[in-house]
Design a protein around this motif. Structure first.
Motif, mmCIF file in Angstrom:
data_model
loop_
_atom_site.group_PDB
_atom_site.id
_atom_site.type_symbol
_atom_site.label_atom_id
_atom_site.label_comp_id
_atom_site.label_asym_id
_atom_site.label_seq_id
_atom_site.Cartn_x
_atom_site.Cartn_y
_atom_site.Cartn_z
ATOM 1 N N THR A 29 0.833 -1.212 0.000
ATOM 2 C CA THR A 29 0.000 0.000 0.000
ATOM 3 C C THR A 29 0.860 1.251 0.000
ATOM 4 O OG1 THR A 29 -1.796 -1.155 1.116
ATOM 5 C CG2 THR A 29 -1.785 1.253 1.278
ATOM 6 N N GLU A 30 1.898 1.278 0.824
ATOM 7 C CA GLU A 30 2.748 2.473 0.913
ATOM 8 C C GLU A 30 3.588 2.677 -0.349
ATOM 9 O OE1 GLU A 30 2.477 4.900 3.173
ATOM 10 O OE2 GLU A 30 0.796 3.682 3.864
ATOM 11 N N ILE A 31 4.058 1.601 -0.949
ATOM 12 C CA ILE A 31 4.803 1.707 -2.211
ATOM 13 C C ILE A 31 3.908 2.334 -3.272
ATOM 14 C CG2 ILE A 31 5.704 0.343 -4.143
ATOM 15 C CD1 ILE A 31 6.772 -1.660 -2.034
ATOM 16 N N ARG A 32 2.716 1.791 -3.415
ATOM 17 C CA ARG A 32 1.789 2.287 -4.442
ATOM 18 C C ARG A 32 1.359 3.720 -4.153
ATOM 19 N NH1 ARG A 32 -1.022 -2.605 -6.948
ATOM 20 N NH2 ARG A 32 -2.795 -1.200 -7.220
ATOM 21 N N ARG A 33 1.119 4.032 -2.892
ATOM 22 C CA ARG A 33 0.726 5.388 -2.504
ATOM 23 C C ARG A 33 1.825 6.397 -2.856
ATOM 24 N NH1 ARG A 33 -1.308 5.249 3.203
ATOM 25 N NH2 ARG A 33 -3.152 4.494 2.144
ATOM 26 N N ALA A 34 3.077 6.051 -2.562
ATOM 27 C CA ALA A 34 4.195 6.954 -2.865
ATOM 28 C C ALA A 34 4.334 7.171 -4.367
ATOM 29 C CB ALA A 34 5.490 6.390 -2.280
ATOM 30 N N LEU A 35 4.185 6.108 -5.140
ATOM 31 C CA LEU A 35 4.309 6.241 -6.596
ATOM 32 C C LEU A 35 3.145 7.034 -7.189
ATOM 33 C CD1 LEU A 35 5.655 2.677 -7.429
ATOM 34 C CD2 LEU A 35 6.926 4.851 -7.474
ATOM 35 N N ARG A 36 1.949 6.843 -6.650
ATOM 36 C CA ARG A 36 0.797 7.635 -7.133
ATOM 37 C C ARG A 36 1.000 9.119 -6.822
ATOM 38 N NH1 ARG A 36 -2.765 3.124 -5.159
ATOM 39 N NH2 ARG A 36 -3.327 1.999 -7.045
#
Length: 139
Positions: A29-36
Motif C-alpha cells: 500500500t505504501e509503495i503504491r501510494r508513494a508512486l501515485r
C-alpha cells in the motif's frame, strides 16, 4: 528503503516493475501510494508471499521493491536519489502483549528476540523494559 540490484536502471516514463506482497499489505500500500503521489506509473511484476521470495525476485532483476533498512541483504542495494524514486516514509510497528501470558518464559523469549532484532529505537525500548517488566505495552 527502495531496493534493487546494483545494476538497476529505471525508466520513469514506463510503468515501474514492482515486486510486492499480496494484498492486504502495508508495504504494498505504501509503495503504491508513494508512486501515485509522485505520478509515476507502475505495475506488479511479481507478487510474493514471503520476504525470501521478494528478495529473490528483486535479486533476479524482476523488479524493484521496498524493505526495512535492517532487512536489505548483501545481494540487493538501496536505490538512492539518482533513481528519482519518491520518499517512502516510515511505518511504525507495535508489539502488543497479552497481560495473561506475557510473563511466560516462551513469551518473554519471543518478546526479547523481536525487540533485539529491531532498530535502535527498539533496542533502547528493550533495554528500558528489561529493567521494568511492567513497562511492556499491554492491549
Amino acid at each position: 528503503m527502495w531496493v534493487g540490484t546494483p545494476s538497476t536502471k529505471l525508466d520513469l516514463t514506463r510503468p515501474l516493475p514492482l515486486v510486492v506482497y499480496p494484498a492486504p499489505s502495508i508495504s504494498r500500500t505504501e509503495i503504491r501510494r508513494a508512486l501515485r503521489r509522485a505520478r509515476l506509473p507502475f505495475r506488479s511484476a511479481c507478487v510474493c508471499r514471503g520476504v525470501n521470495g521478494l528478495i529473490a525476485a528483486v535479486a533476479a532483476g524482476v523488479g524493484i521493491s521496498a524493505l526495512a533498512a535492517s532487512l536489505v541483504p548483501a545481494q540487493l542495494t538501496t536505490l538512492g536519489p539518482g533513481h528519482r524514486l519518491p520518499e517512502l516514509g516510515t511505518i511504525d510497528l507495535v508489539l502488543l502483549t497479552n497481560p495473561r501470558t506475557d510473563q511466560r518464559p516462551a513469551v518473554r523469549a519471543l518478546i526479547t528476540t523481536v525487540l533485539a532484532s529491531g532498530s535502535r529505537t527498539l533496542t533502547a525500548y528493550r533495554d528500558e523494559t528489561a529493567a521494568d517488566p511492567a513497562a511492556y505495552p499491554r492491549p
